[in-house]
Enzyme design. Structure first.
Site, short mmCIF file in Angstrom:
data_model
loop_
_atom_site.label_atom_id
_atom_site.label_comp_id
_atom_site.label_asym_id
_atom_site.label_seq_id
_atom_site.Cartn_x
_atom_site.Cartn_y
_atom_site.Cartn_z
N LYS A 98 0.83 -1.21 0.00
CA LYS A 98 0.00 0.00 0.00
C LYS A 98 0.86 1.26 0.00
O LYS A 98 0.61 2.19 -0.76
CB LYS A 98 -0.93 -0.03 1.23
CG LYS A 98 -1.89 1.14 1.32
CD LYS A 98 -3.19 0.75 1.98
CE LYS A 98 -3.05 0.48 3.47
NZ LYS A 98 -2.88 1.70 4.27
N ASP A 123 1.91 -1.30 11.86
CA ASP A 123 0.57 -1.78 11.46
C ASP A 123 0.32 -3.23 11.87
O ASP A 123 -0.77 -3.76 11.64
CB ASP A 123 0.39 -1.62 9.95
CG ASP A 123 0.35 -0.15 9.54
OD1 ASP A 123 -0.07 0.69 10.37
OD2 ASP A 123 0.74 0.16 8.41
C1 S3P Z 1 2.59 4.69 6.25
C2 S3P Z 1 3.13 5.01 7.47
C3 S3P Z 1 2.57 4.56 8.75
C4 S3P Z 1 1.60 3.40 8.58
C5 S3P Z 1 0.66 3.59 7.44
C6 S3P Z 1 1.43 3.78 6.13
C7 S3P Z 1 3.22 5.21 5.02
O1 S3P Z 1 1.88 5.65 9.35
O2 S3P Z 1 0.87 3.19 9.77
O3 S3P Z 1 -0.18 2.47 7.30
O4 S3P Z 1 2.91 4.71 3.92
O5 S3P Z 1 4.05 6.13 5.13
P1 S3P Z 1 2.66 6.74 10.27
O6 S3P Z 1 3.67 7.36 9.43
O7 S3P Z 1 1.61 7.71 10.70
O8 S3P Z 1 3.21 5.92 11.40
#
Ligand code: S3P
Length: 450
Positions: free
Chosen positions: A32, A330
């Site tokens: 993702k 996550d």
């Molecule tokens: C992500 C960073 C994470 C993660 C999210 C995806 C990203 O969030 O929890 O599902 O793609 O940079 P945070 O940066 O807020 O920890």
């Protein structure tokens, strides 16, 4: 795609313990984080970006729609193959309507960075979950570019953005370990003159840095203790590039966990992204004594990838240090589920950030286990799960709070519990793991409409 008004029917599901093992050879949908970035960076590049293996989940489709609304040509060629004809740095145009980012914090926060250094007006919104999440963590630092943000009380969406005419490069030390905040600052820096400097006290996923380099930007990374200092040179000529998206390790975690829990199981998951800043769960599982072998390690599109071969076995309790959180942020709900079926008390430390995910994931994870007969404590920012040393009782109805990972974690728990586990809604699983139910039932899991 759906907004709150048009979102599809709520889909309750029941998970039951299967009679046989979890077996097979599968691959999981694309990563993702990398999928969002491929579309965004493609839109900021000159020329064509060709993407294979793009995650076609709701969250990423929101990003595709937003990049189109901002003037990029985004084409779906089918089978995960997409292309983007970009507008070049600073070349995005004013969207004719509000940009609805659905459930996706990554899409909303990274877009704030991009839009901060484009001299256009835009408005971001999202579903009820996203409208409840903190945005000041990006809008406060981004305001120093010269951009103006007007939001609801508490910095919540909807959020209006007047991008800076001539953006100032930022120098910023992250107060929280967040790849989203880091990426927002770097993306704003793309259209600022001079050097943008971001310091992170703890290293977080580095997909933005890797992919920006791949598109031709100058990104220097210095390691300082547990953290990093990143320097980005502004106004590079980003050139469209090919991006092969690996399987999402955060999605692989669910079938993998099901195989660990169901007796007799053996499962192979091909092509999983194993960036060390994402793969903290595998480290925990090794410590718990899980039977997981990584085969065929290789590099694809600049990211480490491997095939995971996993077999059922007993799991022991561990103590997860807070410093590991950024590399598996996550994965705590599913780790907690695994710990609940093992022996002894597992302590997961330093989970403050879980409170501001798609739901308050710390409370939601504790609740999902409690209603299924597992003893759980929250002490400050730590989660303690008392393993039942065998199948937990189950029989609980889990409130998923618009959170895909809570739904999937509960449904995996139900593959191990004595009595079935039900969830109030599985519809949000489509944000990150398209085809979850079909894939899981295909390897032997039992998931039925409630
Ligand atoms: C992500 C960073 C994470 C993660 C999210 C995806 C990203 O969030 O929890 O599902 O793609 O940079 P945070 O940066 O807020 O920890």
């Amino acid at each position: 795609m759906h907004s709150d008004q048009t979102r599809p029917q709520i889909r309750p599901l029941i998970a039951r313990r299967p009679a046989g093992p979890i077996t097979g050879r599968i691959s999981v949908p694309g990563d993702k984080s990398i999928s969002h970035r491929a579309l965004m960076f493609g839109a900021l590049a000159v020329g064509e970006t060709r993407i294979t293996g793009l995650l076609e989940g709701e969250d990423v489709l929101r990003t595709a729609a937003a990049m189109r609304a901002l003037g990029a040509e985004v084409v779906n060629h089918g089978g995960g193959r997409w292309s983007v004809a970009g507008r070049g740095i600073g070349g995005l145009t004013e969207p004719a309507d509000v940009l609805d980012m659905g459930n996706s914090g990554t899409a909303a926060r990274l877009l704030c960075g991009i839009l901060a250094s484009h001299p256009i007006f835009s408005v971001l919104t999202g579903d009820a979950s996203l409208r409840g999440r903190p945005m000041r963590r990006v809008t406060d630092p981004l305001s120093a570019t010269g951009a103006r943000f007007t939001s609801r009380e508490g910095g919540r969406l909807p959020l209006a953005i007047e991008g800076a005419e001539d953006a100032m490069p930022l120098e910023y030390r992250l107060p929280v370990a967040s790849a989203q905040v880091k990426s927002a600052i770097l993306l704003a820096g793309l259209n600022a003159r001079g050097i943008t400097r971001v310091e992170e006290p703890e290293a977080t996923r580095d997909h933005s840095e890797n992919m920006l380099r791949h598109f031709g930007a100058q990104v220097a990374v210095e390691t300082v203790g547990e953290g990093r200092i990143i320097h980005l040179t502004g106004q590079p000529e980003l050139r469209g590039a090919d991006v092969d998206v690996p399987g999402d390790v955060s999605s692989a975690a669910f079938p993998l966990a099901a195989a660990l829990l169901v007796p007799g199981s053996r499962l192979r998951i091909d092509g999983v992204g194993l960036n060390p800043l994402r793969a903290g769960l595998l480290l925990c599982l090794q410590e718990m004594g899980a039977d997981i072998v990584v085969e065929n390690r290789r590099t694809e599109g600049g990211e480490p990838v491997g095939d995971l071969v996993v077999a059922h076995g007993a799991l022991r309790a561990i103590d997860v240090p807070p410093g590991r959180a950024p590399s598996m942020i996550d994965e705590y709900p599913i780790l907690a589920v695994l710990a609940s079926c093992g022996n002894g008390a597992t302590r997961m430390r330093g989970l403050k950030e879980l409170r501001v995910k798609e739901s308050d994931r710390l409370s939601a994870t504790a609740a999902l286990l409690t209603v299924n007969g597992v003893r759980v404590e929250i002490e400050g920012d730590d989660l303690i799960v008392h393993g039942t040393g065998g199948p937990p009782a189950g029989g609980g109805h889990v409130a998923t709070h618009m959170d895909h990972r809570i739904a999937m974690s509960a449904l995996v728990l139900g593959q191990a519990t004595a009595a079935p586990v039900s969830v109030d809604d599985s519809a949000f699983i489509d944000t990150s793991f398209t085809g979850f139910v079909g894939l899981m039932t295909g390897i032997g899991a039992v998931l039925d409409p409630a």
